[in-house]
Design an enzyme around this catalytic site. Structure first.
Site, PDB file in Angstrom:
ATOM      1  CD  GLN A 201      16.024  23.275 -21.098  1.00  0.00           C
ATOM      2  OE1 GLN A 201      16.911  23.092 -21.929  1.00  0.00           O
ATOM      3  NE2 GLN A 201      14.750  23.092 -21.379  1.00  0.00           N
ATOM      4  CG  ASP A 242       9.847  16.082 -18.233  1.00  0.00           C
ATOM      5  OD1 ASP A 242      11.080  15.949 -18.386  1.00  0.00           O
ATOM      6  OD2 ASP A 242       9.304  17.154 -17.931  1.00  0.00           O
ATOM      7  CG  ASN A 252      14.698  13.904 -18.484  1.00  0.00           C
ATOM      8  OD1 ASN A 252      13.971  14.650 -17.821  1.00  0.00           O
ATOM      9  ND2 ASN A 252      16.009  14.057 -18.517  1.00  0.00           N
TER      10      ASN A 252
HETATM   11  O1  MRU Z   1      11.546  21.408 -20.981  1.00  0.00           O
HETATM   12  P1  MRU Z   1      11.933  21.417 -19.536  1.00  0.00           P
HETATM   13  O2  MRU Z   1      13.064  22.328 -19.230  1.00  0.00           O
HETATM   14  O3  MRU Z   1      10.741  21.643 -18.630  1.00  0.00           O
HETATM   15  O4  MRU Z   1      12.433  19.929 -19.272  1.00  0.00           O
HETATM   16  C1  MRU Z   1      12.808  19.556 -17.989  1.00  0.00           C
HETATM   17  C2  MRU Z   1      13.353  18.178 -17.884  1.00  0.00           C
HETATM   18  O5  MRU Z   1      13.423  17.452 -18.836  1.00  0.00           O
HETATM   19  C3  MRU Z   1      13.716  17.735 -16.499  1.00  0.00           C
HETATM   20  O6  MRU Z   1      14.750  16.809 -16.539  1.00  0.00           O
HETATM   21  C4  MRU Z   1      12.503  17.084 -15.842  1.00  0.00           C
HETATM   22  O7  MRU Z   1      11.375  17.902 -15.942  1.00  0.00           O
HETATM   23  C5  MRU Z   1      12.746  16.754 -14.419  1.00  0.00           C
HETATM   24  S1  MRU Z   1      12.850  18.190 -13.398  1.00  0.00           S
HETATM   25  C6  MRU Z   1      13.099  17.611 -11.831  1.00  0.00           C
END
Ligand code: MRU
Length: 359
Positions: A201, A242, A252
């Site tokens: 990501q 999260d 997170n």
């Molecule tokens: O697995 P993902 O890509 O959904 O994980 C996202 C994260 O860990 C972000 O840091 C979190 O959701 C915050 S988004 C503002």
């Protein structure tokens, strides 16, 4: 220069489908998907076509709205039961980000509160509620970004992990929000973006968003964070979240806790940014947070032209980890900057949030 924010989650014109920007294939391909069924909505969350805690919540609100239109029922109890069945199905797609269950519960409660009305009226109210979830996220992200802006200065180096930008939310984002706002206001600074194995990501989304916004961003592999910190190139770390437990432990993206440990070692402030909708006071500590385990294929072969590990080798692929609250300098919400002791400051942030009524 104002950054053009992507429409990552929206309704189609007739409000019969949710349209998402497929984040799983960015930055190479920009493709929008039109989702009409519970199965396609579930798949979109599970495969991270729509991702990031707030964006998943917004998506779930819209998904429940359009799916509520397909429910055949001639009484409220039958309608409500079917709505809750779809809600719990969508909720089972990913367990860690609390915004998903939070938004689904909010939509269900809205239907329940209006049960005296006709089903057509309830569906219209659900549509308004879904739009409200998105509008509130826009406002909360803006406010978080303003508070975050006060945490760094001209010329600073920042480090971020995963993606907590506009794609993961609405408009500014959380961890990337202060950076985008700072750029709009002409401040100079630079950002190190961890690539964020295994789903990249940071490489695919954060460096893409920051580069598009004209921000000086340098992509690093996850195992390089220690070196750039040691070199004195990082003045603060900004990450999203999260689920935040009552004591300030933060779930997170996997690897976040390692960054926090490094930051502590090098004496660098470590900031977590997120809306109060990501705080879950029913979780006492990080031990109560369920961590999603994902397909080993993401480690063994995804992104590679040929598998990069022996076939069937055992893999452990947790999507998130928990950062201990003792490693966190502050948690930035739309209600302000929460500092330790988090048990008190987080509770106060939730109580004083304008958006508390929605929780
Ligand atoms: O697995 P993902 O890509 O959904 O994980 C996202 C994260 O860990 C972000 O840091 C979190 O959701 C915050 S988004 C503002």
């Amino acid at each position: 220069m104002k950054f053009q924010y992507p429409e990552n989650v929206a309704l189609n014109e007739s409000e019969t489908a949710v349209v998402i920007l497929d984040q799983s294939i960015l930055p190479n391909e920009t493709r929008f998907l039109t989702l009409l069924t519970p199965e396609s909505c579930y798949e979109a969350i599970q495969k991270l076509r729509v991702r990031g805690a707030p964006a998943i919540g917004i998506f779930a609100g819209y998904a429940l709205y359009i799916l509520s239109k397909t429910i055949r029922a001639d009484s409220f109890p039958v309608f409500f039961q079917k709505l809750c069945e779809v809600g719990s199905y969508l909720n089972s797609s990913r367990p860690t980000a609390v915004n998903l269950s939070w938004a689904i519960k909010r939509m269900e409660k809205t239907a329940e509160k209006n049960q005296e009305k006709s089903i057509a009226e309830i569906i219209a109210i659900l549509g308004k509620e879904a739009h409200a979830i998105q509008q509130e996220d826009i406002d909360m992200c803006h406010s978080i970004s303003e508070y975050g802006l006060s945490l760094f200065k001209e010329g600073d180096g920042l480090l971020t992990h995963c993606n907590a930008g506009p794609l993961a939310t609405s408009l500014y984002g959380t961890a990337l929000g202060p950076m985008l706002l700072a750029k709009e206001r002409g401040r100079n600074f630079h950002v190190f973006s961890d690539e964020t194995r295994p789903l990249l990501q940071g490489a695919r989304l954060t460096s893409y968003e920051l580069q598009k916004a004209g921000i000086d961003v340098t992509l690093i592999c996850d195992n390089m964070a220690s070196l750039v910190m040691k070199n004195g190139w990082v003045n603060a770390c900004f990450v999203g979240c999260d689920r935040v437990a009552a004591n300030g432990d933060v779930a997170n993206k996997i690897g976040t806790s390692g960054v926090a440990i490094l930051a502590k070692h090098y004496g660098i402030p470590f900031y977590v940014l997120g809306p109060t909708s990501t705080i879950d006071l029913s979780c006492k500590s990080g031990d109560d947070i369920r961590i999603e385990l994902r397909d080993p294929e993401e480690i063994r072969e995804k992104w590679y032209r040929e598998p990069m590990a022996p076939e069937h080798v055992k893999c452990y692929n947790p999507a998130f980890d928990v950062t201990d609250h003792t490693l966190i300098t502050a948690i930035v919400t739309e209600s302000g900057i929460c500092r330790p002791p988090f048990t008190e400051s987080l509770k106060k942030a939730c109580q004083t949030s304008k958006y508390q009524s929605a929780r």
